[in-house]
Design an enzyme around this catalytic site. Structure first.
Site, PDB file in Angstrom:
ATOM      1  N   ARG A 185     -10.340  -9.929  -3.690  1.00 19.97           N
ATOM      2  CA  ARG A 185     -10.292 -11.294  -3.125  1.00 19.97           C
ATOM      3  C   ARG A 185     -11.073 -11.551  -2.239  1.00 19.97           C
ATOM      4  O   ARG A 185     -11.086 -12.527  -2.003  1.00 19.97           O
ATOM      5  CB  ARG A 185      -9.235 -11.091  -2.674  1.00 19.97           C
ATOM      6  CG  ARG A 185      -8.241 -11.250  -4.516  1.00 19.97           C
ATOM      7  CD  ARG A 185      -6.595 -11.410  -4.088  1.00 19.97           C
ATOM      8  NE  ARG A 185      -5.646 -12.768  -3.379  1.00 19.97           N
ATOM      9  CZ  ARG A 185      -6.298 -13.536  -2.463  1.00 19.97           C
ATOM     10  NH1 ARG A 185      -6.042 -12.856  -1.280  1.00 19.97           N
ATOM     11  NH2 ARG A 185      -5.762 -14.950  -2.618  1.00 19.97           N
ATOM     12  N   GLU A 190       2.407  16.499  -6.059  1.00 21.41           N
ATOM     13  CA  GLU A 190       3.432  16.704  -4.481  1.00 21.41           C
ATOM     14  C   GLU A 190       2.458  15.829  -3.725  1.00 21.41           C
ATOM     15  O   GLU A 190       2.338  16.096  -2.370  1.00 21.41           O
ATOM     16  CB  GLU A 190       3.170  18.240  -4.341  1.00 21.41           C
ATOM     17  CG  GLU A 190       5.103  18.647  -5.240  1.00 21.41           C
ATOM     18  CD  GLU A 190       5.689  17.452  -5.449  1.00 21.41           C
ATOM     19  OE1 GLU A 190       6.074  16.677  -6.684  1.00 21.41           O
ATOM     20  OE2 GLU A 190       6.582  17.049  -3.800  1.00 21.41           O
ATOM     21  N   PRO A 229       2.898   8.249  -0.074  1.00 14.75           N
ATOM     22  CA  PRO A 229       3.737   8.012   0.682  1.00 14.75           C
ATOM     23  C   PRO A 229       3.972   8.129   2.444  1.00 14.75           C
ATOM     24  O   PRO A 229       4.636   7.727   3.294  1.00 14.75           O
ATOM     25  CB  PRO A 229       4.962   8.389   0.490  1.00 14.75           C
ATOM     26  CG  PRO A 229       4.791   9.809  -0.429  1.00 14.75           C
ATOM     27  CD  PRO A 229       2.910   9.410  -0.482  1.00 14.75           C
ATOM     28  N   ASP A 259      -3.817 -17.517   2.534  1.00 15.04           N
ATOM     29  CA  ASP A 259      -2.375 -16.422   2.364  1.00 15.04           C
ATOM     30  C   ASP A 259      -1.559 -16.369   2.919  1.00 15.04           C
ATOM     31  O   ASP A 259      -1.844 -16.803   3.672  1.00 15.04           O
ATOM     32  CB  ASP A 259      -3.768 -14.871   2.044  1.00 15.04           C
ATOM     33  CG  ASP A 259      -4.030 -15.257   0.627  1.00 15.04           C
ATOM     34  OD1 ASP A 259      -5.199 -13.457   0.393  1.00 15.04           O
ATOM     35  OD2 ASP A 259      -4.205 -15.564  -0.018  1.00 15.04           O
TER      36      ASP A 259
HETATM   37  C1  JD8 Z   1      -0.052   9.320  -3.559  1.00 15.56           C
HETATM   38  C2  JD8 Z   1       1.513  12.363  -4.940  1.00 15.56           C
HETATM   39  C3  JD8 Z   1       3.699  11.516  -5.274  1.00 15.56           C
HETATM   40  C4  JD8 Z   1       4.468  12.332  -3.384  1.00 15.56           C
HETATM   41  C5  JD8 Z   1       6.506  13.944  -4.561  1.00 15.56           C
HETATM   42  C6  JD8 Z   1       6.593  12.046  -5.524  1.00 15.56           C
HETATM   43  C7  JD8 Z   1       1.455   5.393  -2.121  1.00 15.56           C
HETATM   44  N1  JD8 Z   1       4.047   3.359  -1.302  1.00 15.56           N
HETATM   45  C8  JD8 Z   1       3.910   5.049  -1.944  1.00 15.56           C
HETATM   46  N2  JD8 Z   1       4.681   6.028  -2.312  1.00 15.56           N
HETATM   47  N3  JD8 Z   1       4.203   6.560  -3.058  1.00 15.56           N
HETATM   48  C9  JD8 Z   1       3.357   6.720  -2.988  1.00 15.56           C
HETATM   49  C10 JD8 Z   1       2.270   8.016  -3.555  1.00 15.56           C
HETATM   50  C11 JD8 Z   1       3.063   9.275  -4.100  1.00 15.56           C
HETATM   51  C12 JD8 Z   1       1.782  10.352  -4.667  1.00 15.56           C
HETATM   52  C13 JD8 Z   1       0.741  10.180  -3.931  1.00 15.56           C
HETATM   53  C14 JD8 Z   1       0.838   7.955  -3.296  1.00 15.56           C
HETATM   54  C15 JD8 Z   1      -0.056  11.231  -4.761  1.00 15.56           C
HETATM   55  N4  JD8 Z   1       1.904  11.612  -4.985  1.00 15.56           N
HETATM   56  C16 JD8 Z   1       4.235  12.480  -4.754  1.00 15.56           C
HETATM   57  C17 JD8 Z   1       5.516  12.821  -2.873  1.00 15.56           C
HETATM   58  C18 JD8 Z   1       7.110  13.046  -2.890  1.00 15.56           C
HETATM   59  N5  JD8 Z   1       5.407  12.891  -4.606  1.00 15.56           N
HETATM   60  C19 JD8 Z   1       2.917   5.725  -2.222  1.00 15.56           C
HETATM   61  N6  JD8 Z   1       0.726   4.917  -1.606  1.00 15.56           N
END
Ligand code: JD8
Length: 284
Positions: free
Chosen positions: A159, A117, A90, A174
């Site tokens: 794609r 995490e 994220p 697209d």
């Molecule tokens: C990879 C672990 C969970 C995230 C604590 C919840 C992408 N757009 C997006 N939202 N969330 C992700 C994502 C979440 C992930 C991982 C991607 C690996 N988590 C963690 C930080 C907060 N937990 C994502 N692309």
């Protein structure tokens, strides 16, 4: 193209056996491999996580496990071949069609799916010593891991791989694709001509290709101006006023979008669709 996905939930990637990607894999146009990270975990518990230094909630995925996995996977290609490592998080820059198009030109991608995490930051720092590494986010919401993003990236990239799409032209049209100026697509219709007292717009049944193209452009502009005015701003910033003809300006003015940025339609962010299929028209 080869794509390796490393995850502690290999079953999560089962959808890649289906539909477009599944067909392309079976046809040998795509080489997608899914690896269970626990293969590189040691000890009776095959642990892949540990407590974060400095405290804080939850657990982190450990560097030694990921290091061993990436060493083997990224080292398993033809002599001298180096993959591009993609890491969903994220905290990454957003996924865009432009990035997807760039990756579709690469021979080999590896996607590292984190959980808990996240992954010890040294894994990426170390990998970057040997291969290009990119973080990527699907969007501003929090998922539980990187697997969903891996599914999105594999399908979006696939794609654009030659021979995967039945009709490559459809990728050119697209939304967000370079060719369409980054506008949202117009509404589309097919038979029956009348359904539940809703008719297919007459212009689409009239056979006048010029009129059809104009109608679709107008609907595209309206939809983009009311749903994603930021895309219009980006188009104008990139291509300048040459991006819009007089009719375009008329349509945009009618729905309250002013190319000079002085006016913006009341952002229609709800995503709601009115009973007659129309989008709420903030300009009228
Ligand atoms: C990879 C672990 C969970 C995230 C604590 C919840 C992408 N757009 C997006 N939202 N969330 C992700 C994502 C979440 C992930 C991982 C991607 C690996 N988590 C963690 C930080 C907060 N937990 C994502 N692309």
């Amino acid at each position: 193209m080869r794509i390796d996905v490393v995850t502690i939930f290999p079953g999560y990637l089962a959808p890649l056996d289906e539909a477009l990607v599944g067909r392309a894999r079976r046809a040998g146009r795509l080489d997608v491999r899914v690896h269970d990270l626990r293969r590189w975990a040691t000890g009776v518990h095959q642990a892949v996580d540990d407590a974060p230094y400095g405290g804080g909630p939850g657990m982190l995925m450990t560097a030694p496990v990921w290091g061993a996995a990436l060493d083997e996977v990224a080292g398993s290609g033809p002599t001298g071949a180096v993959p591009r490592l993609l890491v969903p998080t994220p905290a990454g820059p957003p996924l865009t069609q432009q990035r997807v198009a760039g990756w579709a030109g690469e021979p080999w991608l590896v996607i590292a799916c984190g959980r808990y995490e996240g992954i010890d930051a040294r894994v990426l720092a170390d990998a970057a010593r040997r291969m290009p590494v990119e973080e990527v986010s699907l969007g501003d919401y929090v998922l539980a891991g990187g697997e969903v993003a891996a599914l999105v990236v594999v399908e979006a990239v696939s794609r654009l791989v030659p021979g995967v799409l039945g009709n490559p032209a459809s990728a050119e049209l697209d939304s967000f694709a370079e060719g369409t100026g980054g506008l949202l697509e117009a509404p589309a219709y097919t038979r029956p001509e009348r359904w539940r007292d809703l008719d297919v717009p007459a212009v689409l049944r009239g056979g006048d290709h010029g009129a059809v193209a104009r109608w679709r452009r107008d609907r595209s502009l309206e939809r983009t101006a009311t749903v994603r005015p930021d895309l219009l701003d980006a188009l104008l910033a990139r291509d300048g006023n040459a991006a819009l003809d007089a009719r375009d300006r008329e349509v945009l003015a009618a729905c309250g979008y002013d190319p000079a940025g002085r006016a913006r339609p009341a952002a229609w962010q709800t995503g709601e669709v009115a009973a007659d299929g129309a989008r709420p028209d903030p300009g009228r």
